[in-house]
Design a protein around this motif. Structure first.
Motif, PDB file in Angstrom:
ATOM      1  N   LEU A 138      10.969  37.259  95.174  1.00 12.73           N
ATOM      2  CA  LEU A 138      11.203  36.980  93.761  1.00 12.73           C
ATOM      3  C   LEU A 138      10.482  37.992  92.879  1.00 12.73           C
ATOM      4  CD1 LEU A 138      12.580  35.061  91.760  1.00 12.73           C
ATOM      5  CD2 LEU A 138      10.456  33.721  91.719  1.00 12.73           C
ATOM      6  N   SER A 139       9.292  38.419  93.301  1.00 12.37           N
ATOM      7  CA  SER A 139       8.548  39.420  92.530  1.00 12.37           C
ATOM      8  C   SER A 139       9.258  40.762  92.547  1.00 12.37           C
ATOM      9  CB  SER A 139       7.131  39.564  93.089  1.00 12.37           C
ATOM     10  OG  SER A 139       6.422  38.356  92.999  1.00 12.37           O
ATOM     11  N   LEU A 143      10.922  42.647  89.209  1.00 12.66           N
ATOM     12  CA  LEU A 143      10.649  44.031  88.834  1.00 12.66           C
ATOM     13  C   LEU A 143      11.921  44.856  88.801  1.00 12.66           C
ATOM     14  CD1 LEU A 143       8.780  46.335  88.179  1.00 12.66           C
ATOM     15  CD2 LEU A 143       8.209  46.518  90.602  1.00 12.66           C
ATOM     16  N   ARG A 144      12.769  44.665  89.801  1.00 12.72           N
ATOM     17  CA  ARG A 144      14.003  45.453  89.820  1.00 12.72           C
ATOM     18  C   ARG A 144      14.899  45.100  88.641  1.00 12.72           C
ATOM     19  NH1 ARG A 144      18.009  46.988  94.650  1.00 12.72           N
ATOM     20  NH2 ARG A 144      18.819  48.885  93.678  1.00 12.72           N
ATOM     21  N   PRO A 151      18.731  40.376  83.272  1.00 11.64           N
ATOM     22  CA  PRO A 151      17.914  39.209  82.940  1.00 11.64           C
ATOM     23  C   PRO A 151      16.910  38.910  84.054  1.00 11.64           C
ATOM     24  CG  PRO A 151      20.243  38.770  82.545  1.00 11.64           C
ATOM     25  CD  PRO A 151      20.174  40.056  83.286  1.00 11.64           C
ATOM     26  N   ARG A 152      15.736  38.417  83.671  1.00 10.31           N
ATOM     27  CA  ARG A 152      14.685  38.117  84.641  1.00 10.31           C
ATOM     28  C   ARG A 152      14.353  36.637  84.655  1.00 10.31           C
ATOM     29  NH1 ARG A 152      10.680  41.432  81.658  1.00 10.31           N
ATOM     30  NH2 ARG A 152      12.407  41.540  80.185  1.00 10.31           N
ATOM     31  N   VAL A 153      13.761  36.219  85.739  1.00 12.19           N
ATOM     32  CA  VAL A 153      13.296  34.835  85.811  1.00 12.19           C
ATOM     33  C   VAL A 153      12.150  34.660  84.818  1.00 12.19           C
ATOM     34  CG1 VAL A 153      13.962  34.552  88.213  1.00 12.19           C
ATOM     35  CG2 VAL A 153      11.664  35.387  87.677  1.00 12.19           C
ATOM     36  N   ARG A 271       2.991  36.227  94.588  1.00 16.40           N
ATOM     37  CA  ARG A 271       3.867  36.130  93.424  1.00 16.40           C
ATOM     38  C   ARG A 271       3.246  36.939  92.286  1.00 16.40           C
ATOM     39  NH1 ARG A 271       7.412  32.130  92.380  1.00 16.40           N
ATOM     40  NH2 ARG A 271       8.029  32.658  94.508  1.00 16.40           N
ATOM     41  N   ASN A 272       3.929  38.002  91.882  1.00 18.35           N
ATOM     42  CA  ASN A 272       3.435  38.846  90.786  1.00 18.35           C
ATOM     43  C   ASN A 272       4.641  39.319  89.982  1.00 18.35           C
ATOM     44  OD1 ASN A 272       1.835  40.334  89.069  1.00 18.35           O
ATOM     45  ND2 ASN A 272       1.375  41.957  90.541  1.00 18.35           N
TER      46      ASN A 272
END
Length: 294
Positions: A138-139, A143-144, A151-153, A271-272
């Motif tokens: 997820l991290s 970033l990608r 859109p990002r989480v 997670r970052n």
């Protein structure tokens, strides 16, 4: 899109702070190539001097090259540790303001200095040493998505104190201890009117107490809109304590009278999640939604 990094863009990899694990960095560079980017190593990336990746002069040379060479589109820090502060006095005001710089932890001091000079593409995200194996999927996806303008989480957390109303404001943040080390200097980040994200690693509770007190006394928190805690990794309280690190920091910051949220997936754990320093976010129900860039 302000955050978009097009395919075939050239990324400079440098180590202005601690000594990177080059095996992990090589894996990170391979991943960047898989994503369609060109990679160039800083001249002194593999140097060692005491606990730094080369002397201050060598690290500054690589940093200035990466930030100014017209053939470079983005700068990715190999790792954190300590040492960016050695380079800050040599940063000119004439550097391109739209060059993307990616990192976190010790990069907080570099981001502070560049933010004060008007740089607009400072990405709080995994270092290259962490990119391939030390963070979760997820991290990497977060970033990608930032790099491609998708859109990002959201930064999902929990409201723990203060008003619970919705807030829309710029999001800044970084490492608590590094913020304290540059408080009152020309590299201190301006937090007025912002949602401030804080994280740390391997610091005892009383030391983080001291850092928050220093930031309060310096005026860093004056006018902030909200405080958001990321992860505090390997940050113990004394054995047998009946309190947590989160409670210590919350008690210190309650007098600000602003919302405090906790549990964001930001910091030195697996997670970052990534965001751009100064981008607008909306705090709602304990989480921060990041606006799609345009």
């Amino acid at each position: 899109m302000i955050d978009m990094l097009k395919k075939n863009s050239t990324i400079a990899v440098i180590a202005p702070a601690g000594i990177p694990d080059m095996e992990q960095v090589q894996m990170g560079m391979a991943l960047l190539r898989d994503w369609g980017y060109q990679v160039r190593e800083g001249r002194h990336l593999r140097e060692r001097f005491r606990y730094n990746a080369g002397t201050a002069a060598q690290r500054t040379e690589d940093l200035l090259w990466a930030l100014s060479d017209p053939e470079i589109d983005a700068v990715w820090l190999a790792r954190g540790g300590f040492g960016c502060i050695h380079c800050l006095a040599w940063l000119p005001d004439t550097l391109p303001k739209d060059r993307m710089v990616i990192g976190f932890s010790d990069a907080t001091s570099l981001f502070g200095a560049l933010h004060r000079k008007g740089h607009v593409r400072l990405v709080h995200g995994p270092t290259l040493e962490n990119l391939a194996t030390a963070i979760d999927d997820l991290s990497r996806q977060s970033l990608r998505a930032l790099l491609t303008g998708e859109p990002r989480v959201p930064l999902i957390g929990t409201h723990i104190w203060g008003p619970a109303h919705e807030i829309s404001a710029p999001v800044i943040g970084g490492n608590l201890t590094v913020f304290a080390s540059i408080a009152g200097t020309a590299s201190a980040m301006n937090a007025k009117g912002a949602i401030v994200v804080l994280e740390d690693v391997t610091e005892l509770a009383f030391r983080m107490d001291r850092s928050v007190c220093q930031l309060l006394a310096s005026g860093f928190f004056d006018g902030v809109k909200a405080i958001a805690f990321g992860e505090f990794v390997r940050c113990p309280v004394p054995p047998g304590s009946d309190f947590t690190v989160q409670e210590v920091l919350t008690d210190l910051l309650k007098p600000l009278g602003v919302p405090i949220i906790a549990g964001l997936g930001v910091g030195h754990g697996e997670r970052n999640l990534s965001w751009r320093i100064g981008e607008r976010g909306t705090l709602r129900d304990g989480s921060i939604s990041l606006e799609k860039t345009s």
